[in-house]
Design an enzyme around this catalytic site. Structure first.
Site, PDB file in Angstrom:
ATOM      1  N   ASP A 181     -29.729  71.358  14.043  1.00  0.00           N
ATOM      2  CA  ASP A 181     -29.687  71.359  15.504  1.00  0.00           C
ATOM      3  C   ASP A 181     -31.026  70.876  16.059  1.00  0.00           C
ATOM      4  OD1 ASP A 181     -28.207  71.709  17.748  1.00  0.00           O
ATOM      5  OD2 ASP A 181     -28.423  73.876  17.860  1.00  0.00           O
ATOM      6  N   CYS A 244      -4.775  72.917  15.404  1.00  0.00           N
ATOM      7  CA  CYS A 244      -4.719  73.633  16.680  1.00  0.00           C
ATOM      8  C   CYS A 244      -3.314  73.630  17.272  1.00  0.00           C
ATOM      9  CB  CYS A 244      -5.682  72.988  17.696  1.00  0.00           C
ATOM     10  SG  CYS A 244      -7.424  73.212  17.301  1.00  0.00           S
ATOM     11  N   CYS A 247      -1.828  74.945  20.974  1.00  0.00           N
ATOM     12  CA  CYS A 247      -2.646  76.052  21.511  1.00  0.00           C
ATOM     13  C   CYS A 247      -3.723  75.536  22.451  1.00  0.00           C
ATOM     14  CB  CYS A 247      -3.295  76.818  20.366  1.00  0.00           C
ATOM     15  SG  CYS A 247      -4.313  78.219  20.909  1.00  0.00           S
ATOM     16  N   CYS A 250      -8.416  78.437  24.259  1.00  0.00           N
ATOM     17  CA  CYS A 250      -9.849  78.275  24.546  1.00  0.00           C
ATOM     18  C   CYS A 250     -10.061  77.642  25.909  1.00  0.00           C
ATOM     19  CB  CYS A 250     -10.520  77.444  23.451  1.00  0.00           C
ATOM     20  SG  CYS A 250      -9.824  75.787  23.202  1.00  0.00           S
ATOM     21  N   CYS A 254     -12.046  79.765  29.299  1.00  0.00           N
ATOM     22  CA  CYS A 254     -13.388  79.413  29.771  1.00  0.00           C
ATOM     23  C   CYS A 254     -13.589  79.914  31.193  1.00  0.00           C
ATOM     24  CB  CYS A 254     -13.599  77.901  29.712  1.00  0.00           C
ATOM     25  SG  CYS A 254     -15.241  77.399  30.256  1.00  0.00           S
ATOM     26  N   CYS A 270     -20.843  74.822  31.779  1.00  0.00           N
ATOM     27  CA  CYS A 270     -20.798  75.737  30.630  1.00  0.00           C
ATOM     28  C   CYS A 270     -21.847  76.834  30.779  1.00  0.00           C
ATOM     29  CB  CYS A 270     -21.030  74.946  29.343  1.00  0.00           C
ATOM     30  SG  CYS A 270     -21.047  75.974  27.853  1.00  0.00           S
ATOM     31  N   CYS A 297     -22.325  82.184  25.745  1.00  0.00           N
ATOM     32  CA  CYS A 297     -20.960  82.640  26.031  1.00  0.00           C
ATOM     33  C   CYS A 297     -20.109  82.417  24.798  1.00  0.00           C
ATOM     34  CB  CYS A 297     -20.405  81.860  27.221  1.00  0.00           C
ATOM     35  SG  CYS A 297     -18.696  82.274  27.663  1.00  0.00           S
ATOM     36  N   CYS A 300     -14.512  81.299  24.525  1.00  0.00           N
ATOM     37  CA  CYS A 300     -13.547  80.386  23.907  1.00  0.00           C
ATOM     38  C   CYS A 300     -13.335  80.721  22.438  1.00  0.00           C
ATOM     39  CB  CYS A 300     -13.995  78.934  24.081  1.00  0.00           C
ATOM     40  SG  CYS A 300     -15.572  78.511  23.304  1.00  0.00           S
ATOM     41  N   CYS A 304      -9.713  82.403  20.168  1.00  0.00           N
ATOM     42  CA  CYS A 304      -9.181  81.461  19.174  1.00  0.00           C
ATOM     43  C   CYS A 304      -8.510  82.212  18.028  1.00  0.00           C
ATOM     44  CB  CYS A 304     -10.302  80.586  18.633  1.00  0.00           C
ATOM     45  SG  CYS A 304      -9.735  79.429  17.355  1.00  0.00           S
TER      46      CYS A 304
END
Length: 410
Positions: A181, A244, A247, A250, A254, A270, A297, A300, A304
């Site tokens: 990252d 997924c 679905c 998520c 939010c 966000c 946060c 989401c 799941c």
């Protein structure tokens, strides 16, 4: 997930005899090395390790459109490096392959379920239900799960460096660079190519046996390793939304509507961006939507279905520190600047600084005062009002602004 500039670890390309040795690694030797890399990865605590080539051409148009739409907000570093994000060999010369690894960060005690210590008959509660329960307590200060322990940049970088050194011990000097990252890397795209997961509609990587609560890290290497797409085409590459189906939980979960379409997030909406990346004033129309989330946060991820398979962190580094899984807004708001620096030493939270920390907490307290009176006791309301009033004349204009907004609900 937050983006924190960090110092990648690297080794210059091989030369002389070492380079000759690399060039003479035949296909069988490279395949054996790839298998050993995955074994070493497991030994180092990585839940999965994959290998991909560097062709991210298919992702360039989507990245350009996302940036053009301004969805990156004030994260100028997202645009700064241009196409380097989608061209690993331009970021690190001579890169031929990317090794991607994931490591779970959900603390084992959190996964095991939380107990109500006041009730001797209490049974462990599903961790997702417990997390959602704190979101309904206006006085609680909710910190994203990944940030409750030690700074993941340091943990991941150290483990990836160990993996890189194991490779060097096996084949001699080679060129590599470790990322966590910490640079313009399209980590989810690379992880999909390596077959260790697929991009969910919330844009995070998902894996069927691990959900999404894990960190990703990469090693760019100049070794022509066999890519997983070549040796295991039934597993790699993965495609967005591979498992997924229809679905959309998520997207619906939010709080701010930041997931503007499947696989597309407007970071400006966000909560992770608003409480971590944004350095100035939080837009007033966003403040009520943040609730009591003071750093990041997880909404989401909590809804799941794949996260019922979430794994416990393999290292103690990600265990909760300083009670950040049960702290109150008032408690954290009372910290002095010195306490903030001392208690959050080695934490990812510390990088936002004390001023933004108080800003976030003031928003949470303002939302608590605006909550249904039945959900907040008179004592908790009084404590919040008292804490806010003490900072009404704070030295920081940013803090004063958000405190004043909070007190408008008094």
């Amino acid at each position: 997930m937050n983006r924190s500039p960090d110092h990648p670890v690297s080794c210059t390309p091989a030369s002389g005899d070492d380079a000759d040795a690399l060039r003479h690694l035949d296909q069988a030797a490279l395949q054996a090395l790839a298998l050993r890399i995955k074994t070493w990865g497991r030994e180092l605590g990585f839940g999965a390790t994959g290998i991909s080539d560097t062709d991210l051409t298919a992702a360039e148009a989507g990245l350009a459109a996302w940036l053009e739409a301004g969805y990156h907000g004030e994260m100028d570093y997202m645009a700064k490096h241009g196409t380097k994000r989608a061209r690993p060999a331009e970021l690190v010369a001579r890169t031929l392959r990317v090794i991607t690894a994931r490591m779970a960060y959900l603390p084992s005690l959190t996964l095991a379920g939380k107990l109500d210590e006041s009730d001797p008959q209490a049974v462990p509660q599903d961790w997702r239900a417990a997390e959602r329960g704190r979101l309904t307590d206006p006085s609680a200060a909710v910190v994203s799960i990944y940030a409750r322990g030690r700074d993941y940049h340091k943990v991941m970088r150290n483990r990836l460096q160990q993996l890189a050194e194991k490779i060097e011990a096996e084949i001699g000097r080679y060129g590599y660079r470790v990322f966590t990252d910490s640079a313009p890397v399209l980590e989810v795209e690379l992880a999909q190519k390596a077959g260790i997961g697929w991009r969910g509609k919330h844009t995070l990587l998902l894996q069927r046996d691990a959900g999404s609560l894990f960190f990703l890290g990469e090693i760019y290497v100049d070794i022509p390793l066999p890519a997983d797409a070549e040796v295991a085409p039934e597993q790699a590459p993965e495609i967005p939304g591979a498992h997924c189906g229809s679905c959309t939980r998520c997207i619906g979960a939010c709080p701010t509507g930041a997931i503007v379409a499947p696989y597309k997030v407007d970071a400006r909406r966000c909560i992770s961006y608003l409480t971590i990346e944004l350095k100035g004033s939080i837009p007033q129309d966003m403040r009520p939507l943040i609730g009591n989330r003071v750093y990041g946060c997880d909404d989401c991820q909590l809804v799941c279905p794949w996260n019922k398979f979430a794994e416990a962190a393999p290292v103690a580094d990600f265990d909760v520190r300083h009670g950040l899984d049960r702290a109150t807004l008032v408690e954290l708001f009372s910290w002095s600047a010195d306490e903030f620096d001392t208690r959050l030493q080695g934490s990812a939270i510390r990088r936002i600084g004390y001023e933004c920390w108080l800003r976030n907490l003031a928003v949470g307290m303002g939302n608590a005062l605006r909550a249904d009176r039945a959900s907040l006791s008179d004592a908790a309301r009084s404590a919040i009002l008292e804490a806010l009033t003490r900072r009404h004349d704070d030295d920081s204009a940013l803090v004063r602004e958000h405190v004043e907004w909070a007190l408008e609900a008094a």
